[in-house]
Structures are given as structure tokens and as C-alpha cells.
Design a protein around this motif. Sequence first.
Motif, PDB file in Angstrom:
ATOM      1  N   PHE A   1     -23.507 -41.974  15.986  1.00  0.00           N
ATOM      2  CA  PHE A   1     -23.996 -42.304  14.656  1.00  0.00           C
ATOM      3  C   PHE A   1     -22.884 -41.806  13.900  1.00  0.00           C
ATOM      4  CE2 PHE A   1     -27.429 -45.060  12.838  1.00  0.00           C
ATOM      5  CZ  PHE A   1     -26.990 -45.384  11.831  1.00  0.00           C
ATOM      6  N   GLY A   2     -21.807 -41.995  13.740  1.00  0.00           N
ATOM      7  CA  GLY A   2     -20.821 -41.227  12.906  1.00  0.00           C
ATOM      8  C   GLY A   2     -20.410 -42.094  11.807  1.00  0.00           C
ATOM      9  N   THR A   3     -19.385 -41.802  11.001  1.00  0.00           N
ATOM     10  CA  THR A   3     -18.960 -42.132   9.717  1.00  0.00           C
ATOM     11  C   THR A   3     -18.675 -43.789   9.867  1.00  0.00           C
ATOM     12  OG1 THR A   3     -16.543 -41.790  10.249  1.00  0.00           O
ATOM     13  CG2 THR A   3     -17.997 -39.961   8.792  1.00  0.00           C
ATOM     14  N   SER A   4     -17.944 -44.361  11.038  1.00  0.00           N
ATOM     15  CA  SER A   4     -18.176 -45.928  10.854  1.00  0.00           C
ATOM     16  C   SER A   4     -19.507 -46.651  11.320  1.00  0.00           C
ATOM     17  CB  SER A   4     -17.185 -46.170  12.345  1.00  0.00           C
ATOM     18  OG  SER A   4     -15.982 -45.751  12.018  1.00  0.00           O
ATOM     19  N   THR A   5     -20.226 -45.792  11.819  1.00  0.00           N
ATOM     20  CA  THR A   5     -21.818 -46.708  12.092  1.00  0.00           C
ATOM     21  C   THR A   5     -22.504 -46.421  10.759  1.00  0.00           C
ATOM     22  OG1 THR A   5     -21.652 -45.849  14.381  1.00  0.00           O
ATOM     23  CG2 THR A   5     -23.848 -46.696  13.251  1.00  0.00           C
ATOM     24  N   ILE A   6     -22.227 -45.360  10.020  1.00  0.00           N
ATOM     25  CA  ILE A   6     -22.946 -45.031   8.812  1.00  0.00           C
ATOM     26  C   ILE A   6     -22.378 -46.117   7.768  1.00  0.00           C
ATOM     27  CG2 ILE A   6     -22.885 -43.726   6.615  1.00  0.00           C
ATOM     28  CD1 ILE A   6     -24.974 -42.677   8.359  1.00  0.00           C
ATOM     29  N   ALA A   7     -20.996 -46.513   7.725  1.00  0.00           N
ATOM     30  CA  ALA A   7     -20.525 -47.379   6.767  1.00  0.00           C
ATOM     31  C   ALA A   7     -20.808 -48.849   7.315  1.00  0.00           C
ATOM     32  CB  ALA A   7     -18.875 -47.010   6.951  1.00  0.00           C
ATOM     33  N   ALA A   8     -21.002 -49.160   8.391  1.00  0.00           N
ATOM     34  CA  ALA A   8     -21.592 -50.539   8.996  1.00  0.00           C
ATOM     35  C   ALA A   8     -22.998 -50.789   8.607  1.00  0.00           C
ATOM     36  CB  ALA A   8     -21.291 -50.559  10.629  1.00  0.00           C
ATOM     37  N   TYR A   9     -23.681 -49.589   8.678  1.00  0.00           N
ATOM     38  CA  TYR A   9     -25.223 -49.788   8.318  1.00  0.00           C
ATOM     39  C   TYR A   9     -25.518 -49.899   6.692  1.00  0.00           C
ATOM     40  CZ  TYR A   9     -30.025 -49.709   9.193  1.00  0.00           C
ATOM     41  OH  TYR A   9     -31.565 -49.947   9.203  1.00  0.00           O
ATOM     42  N   ALA A  10     -24.470 -49.331   6.233  1.00  0.00           N
ATOM     43  CA  ALA A  10     -24.683 -49.218   4.623  1.00  0.00           C
ATOM     44  C   ALA A  10     -24.077 -50.785   4.312  1.00  0.00           C
ATOM     45  CB  ALA A  10     -23.374 -48.262   3.920  1.00  0.00           C
ATOM     46  N   ALA A  11     -22.990 -51.228   4.862  1.00  0.00           N
ATOM     47  CA  ALA A  11     -22.796 -52.837   4.503  1.00  0.00           C
ATOM     48  C   ALA A  11     -23.874 -53.689   5.073  1.00  0.00           C
ATOM     49  CB  ALA A  11     -21.390 -52.983   5.444  1.00  0.00           C
TER      50      ALA A  11
ATOM     51  N   ARG B   1     -25.365 -52.209  18.647  1.00  0.00           N
ATOM     52  CA  ARG B   1     -25.132 -53.571  19.044  1.00  0.00           C
ATOM     53  C   ARG B   1     -25.840 -54.506  18.268  1.00  0.00           C
ATOM     54  NH1 ARG B   1     -27.535 -51.225  24.853  1.00  0.00           N
ATOM     55  NH2 ARG B   1     -25.658 -50.393  25.480  1.00  0.00           N
ATOM     56  N   ALA B   2     -26.743 -54.320  17.293  1.00  0.00           N
ATOM     57  CA  ALA B   2     -27.165 -55.158  16.384  1.00  0.00           C
ATOM     58  C   ALA B   2     -26.200 -55.404  15.219  1.00  0.00           C
ATOM     59  CB  ALA B   2     -28.630 -54.641  15.878  1.00  0.00           C
ATOM     60  N   LEU B   3     -25.703 -53.927  14.831  1.00  0.00           N
ATOM     61  CA  LEU B   3     -24.814 -54.146  13.693  1.00  0.00           C
ATOM     62  C   LEU B   3     -23.735 -54.949  14.051  1.00  0.00           C
ATOM     63  CD1 LEU B   3     -25.027 -50.373  12.507  1.00  0.00           C
ATOM     64  CD2 LEU B   3     -25.581 -52.534  11.214  1.00  0.00           C
ATOM     65  N   GLN B   4     -23.414 -54.702  15.545  1.00  0.00           N
ATOM     66  CA  GLN B   4     -22.121 -55.601  16.088  1.00  0.00           C
ATOM     67  C   GLN B   4     -22.297 -57.070  15.833  1.00  0.00           C
ATOM     68  OE1 GLN B   4     -21.336 -55.006  20.160  1.00  0.00           O
ATOM     69  NE2 GLN B   4     -19.285 -56.187  20.148  1.00  0.00           N
ATOM     70  N   ALA B   5     -23.533 -57.324  16.307  1.00  0.00           N
ATOM     71  CA  ALA B   5     -23.775 -58.819  16.478  1.00  0.00           C
ATOM     72  C   ALA B   5     -23.943 -59.612  15.112  1.00  0.00           C
ATOM     73  CB  ALA B   5     -25.419 -59.098  17.031  1.00  0.00           C
ATOM     74  N   SER B   6     -24.461 -58.642  14.082  1.00  0.00           N
ATOM     75  CA  SER B   6     -24.380 -59.107  12.545  1.00  0.00           C
ATOM     76  C   SER B   6     -23.032 -59.146  11.899  1.00  0.00           C
ATOM     77  CB  SER B   6     -25.368 -58.260  11.915  1.00  0.00           C
ATOM     78  OG  SER B   6     -24.957 -56.871  11.480  1.00  0.00           O
ATOM     79  N   GLY B   7     -21.989 -58.617  12.788  1.00  0.00           N
ATOM     80  CA  GLY B   7     -20.616 -58.656  12.041  1.00  0.00           C
ATOM     81  C   GLY B   7     -20.302 -57.545  11.187  1.00  0.00           C
ATOM     82  N   HIS B   8     -21.183 -56.410  11.296  1.00  0.00           N
ATOM     83  CA  HIS B   8     -20.901 -55.055  10.535  1.00  0.00           C
ATOM     84  C   HIS B   8     -20.262 -54.123  10.989  1.00  0.00           C
ATOM     85  CE1 HIS B   8     -24.098 -57.484   8.427  1.00  0.00           C
ATOM     86  NE2 HIS B   8     -23.368 -56.963   7.331  1.00  0.00           N
ATOM     87  N   LEU B   9     -20.007 -54.169  12.509  1.00  0.00           N
ATOM     88  CA  LEU B   9     -19.638 -52.946  13.200  1.00  0.00           C
ATOM     89  C   LEU B   9     -18.672 -53.491  14.509  1.00  0.00           C
ATOM     90  CD1 LEU B   9     -19.646 -49.902  13.579  1.00  0.00           C
ATOM     91  CD2 LEU B   9     -21.351 -50.302  15.099  1.00  0.00           C
ATOM     92  N   SER B  10     -17.339 -52.991  14.448  1.00  0.00           N
ATOM     93  CA  SER B  10     -16.646 -53.209  15.591  1.00  0.00           C
ATOM     94  C   SER B  10     -16.950 -52.943  16.979  1.00  0.00           C
ATOM     95  CB  SER B  10     -15.108 -52.475  15.402  1.00  0.00           C
ATOM     96  OG  SER B  10     -14.397 -52.550  16.376  1.00  0.00           O
ATOM     97  N   ALA B  11     -16.879 -53.399  18.042  1.00  0.00           N
ATOM     98  CA  ALA B  11     -17.264 -53.060  19.416  1.00  0.00           C
ATOM     99  C   ALA B  11     -16.746 -51.685  19.622  1.00  0.00           C
ATOM    100  CB  ALA B  11     -16.854 -54.135  20.205  1.00  0.00           C
ATOM    101  N   THR B  12     -15.734 -51.203  19.387  1.00  0.00           N
ATOM    102  CA  THR B  12     -14.932 -50.026  19.485  1.00  0.00           C
ATOM    103  C   THR B  12     -15.813 -48.636  19.117  1.00  0.00           C
ATOM    104  OG1 THR B  12     -12.823 -50.685  18.846  1.00  0.00           O
ATOM    105  CG2 THR B  12     -13.095 -48.330  18.732  1.00  0.00           C
ATOM    106  N   TYR B  13     -16.848 -48.927  18.056  1.00  0.00           N
ATOM    107  CA  TYR B  13     -17.817 -47.873  17.803  1.00  0.00           C
ATOM    108  C   TYR B  13     -19.229 -48.011  18.292  1.00  0.00           C
ATOM    109  CZ  TYR B  13     -13.954 -47.290  14.412  1.00  0.00           C
ATOM    110  OH  TYR B  13     -12.467 -46.955  14.232  1.00  0.00           O
ATOM    111  N   VAL B  14     -19.476 -49.106  18.974  1.00  0.00           N
ATOM    112  CA  VAL B  14     -20.585 -48.919  19.816  1.00  0.00           C
ATOM    113  C   VAL B  14     -20.586 -48.020  20.904  1.00  0.00           C
ATOM    114  CG1 VAL B  14     -22.271 -50.720  21.023  1.00  0.00           C
ATOM    115  CG2 VAL B  14     -20.777 -51.423  19.059  1.00  0.00           C
ATOM    116  N   ASP B  15     -20.783 -46.908  20.654  1.00  0.00           N
ATOM    117  CA  ASP B  15     -20.824 -45.735  21.743  1.00  0.00           C
ATOM    118  C   ASP B  15     -21.903 -44.898  21.657  1.00  0.00           C
ATOM    119  OD1 ASP B  15     -20.289 -44.601  19.255  1.00  0.00           O
ATOM    120  OD2 ASP B  15     -18.282 -44.051  19.529  1.00  0.00           O
ATOM    121  N   GLY B  16     -23.047 -45.080  20.901  1.00  0.00           N
ATOM    122  CA  GLY B  16     -24.140 -43.899  20.682  1.00  0.00           C
ATOM    123  C   GLY B  16     -23.982 -42.751  19.837  1.00  0.00           C
TER     124      GLY B  16
END
Length: 275
Positions: free
Chosen positions: A82-92, A65-80
Amino acid sequence: MITRRSLLVAAGAAAAAAGPLARPASAALPQVDMEALIKAAQIDPRRADSAITTGAKDSVLLVERALQASGHLSATYVDGHFGTSTIAAYAAYQRSLGYTGLDATGLPGPSSLRLLGEGRYTVVKAISPGSVVTLRGFQVNTRTRAMLLEAERLLGRQLSITQGSYNTGVGASAGTHDGGGALDLSVSGLSSATRTDVLRRLRTVGFAAWLRTPSQGDWGYHIHAIALADTDQSAGAQNQAGDYYLGRNGLANRGTDDGPAVSPKRTWEEYQRTL
């Protein structure tokens, strides 16, 4: 250069300066369990499905949710998960802080995790690899050193290191030694039973550890060990840690784990709580 450790020191100094008046507000925030979060960040990208790592969902959701709020992760992947999309968002997100290289692999470090959570969550069960030190002529971090020394205490023998961590010159390792938590150990002169005992003790204290043989790759017999939950890991080491949790051998073929079974599979922090 901005690093995880420099930001961690700065965050600690800011917290100290804030004093006791800051504590009641932060105590009301939800908590991210960093141990559970890192476990999910290692396991979930290696899964064939979108299963959620046991005990990690609430912490992962807070971070997503924090990554989504910062503009790095789509709401689609806010699901609990921590897959490749969340890894990529955290790296960004890490890159947005000025991190590069090992500090921007998508594996949360304590300083970036706290910065992301300002006003949203607090971090509990924090993990830190510690400083880089020399052990028997090889670079490791203080967490890895403590783990190896404890495994040796359980074994009643000292092991010989042949490759350490933070070493980009190990071509056959596919980058697993580029970051922290990686060790290669000699098995010269050890019987088959002793090798198995070494692997079991290493796994007991929190390493993913396997006996590597010449039939598997361009190397001689040795033990390869990766410290679970080391937040300085290279991407390759992260993959091996995740594969170990999932019962695989840590090689490119992702075969069945060929080492001694240890149950449950614990990190260094979890092992210490059993003492």
C-alpha cells in the motif's frame, strides 16, 4: 456535504433494510481486514522499499484490485504493497465520491472502503474514529478520548492537554493536528522518569508518542501523541504513525525513535483485545 460518517450511516441503513436475505451472498465474499489494511496504509508509504506489511497482503490486494477495476490504479501497482501509488489511487477514488480535505487523503475510511468493495469483498475489524467531542476544552474524537482516559487510568494521574485534534491553527505541527487522533500534552512539573512513564503508557494503548524538546523545533517541552490507525488523520499524522512503526522519531529528519521501547506496537483495538 458528503462525509465518511454520513455514508457510513447510509450504508448501515441500507444493510438493515436488506434484511437477512442479503447475508448469505455477502458471507461468500472474501474479507478485507481493515485493521491490517490501515496499518499497511500508514507504514508502506514511509518505507524505502516495496516490502509488504505482515498480515496485510491479502486485504491490500483486494482493495487494489477494486481500485484497478474502478479505473483508479494501474495493474502495475496491484502488488499487496500500500505505497504512494495506492494512496494516490485511493485518494482519487475518495474524490470521485465527492470527498474533500481530510476525507480524501488516501487513508481508507469505513464507509468508502465498504462502497469500494460492493460485490467484491466484505469488511471485518472495522475501525471508526467516532464523533468529535470536547475533552477539557479541546476537540478530539471519541476513540482518542477513550485511549487517553485508559492511558491515564494506567498512570494513575490525569494529564493536561495543550493541543487537541481538528485544529488547523497549530503552525509548528506541520498539519498533524488538522485531523483526528492528535494530542499535545503538558509535561510541566513532571520528572524525567514520570515523563518516560507517560510516554510508555500512551504507547501501550496505541499512541505514537514522543517527548518534544526546544532543541528539536520552535516549541517548548511537551509530549506529542498520534493515535495509530485513526482514519481521520491528516497526511502529516499518517506519516508520523508510519514512521513510529518503522522506529523513527516522527520529525522531518526521520531520526531514530527516542522514546521508550514498547513491544509489540499495538493499536487501540489490538490493546483492547489484551484486556
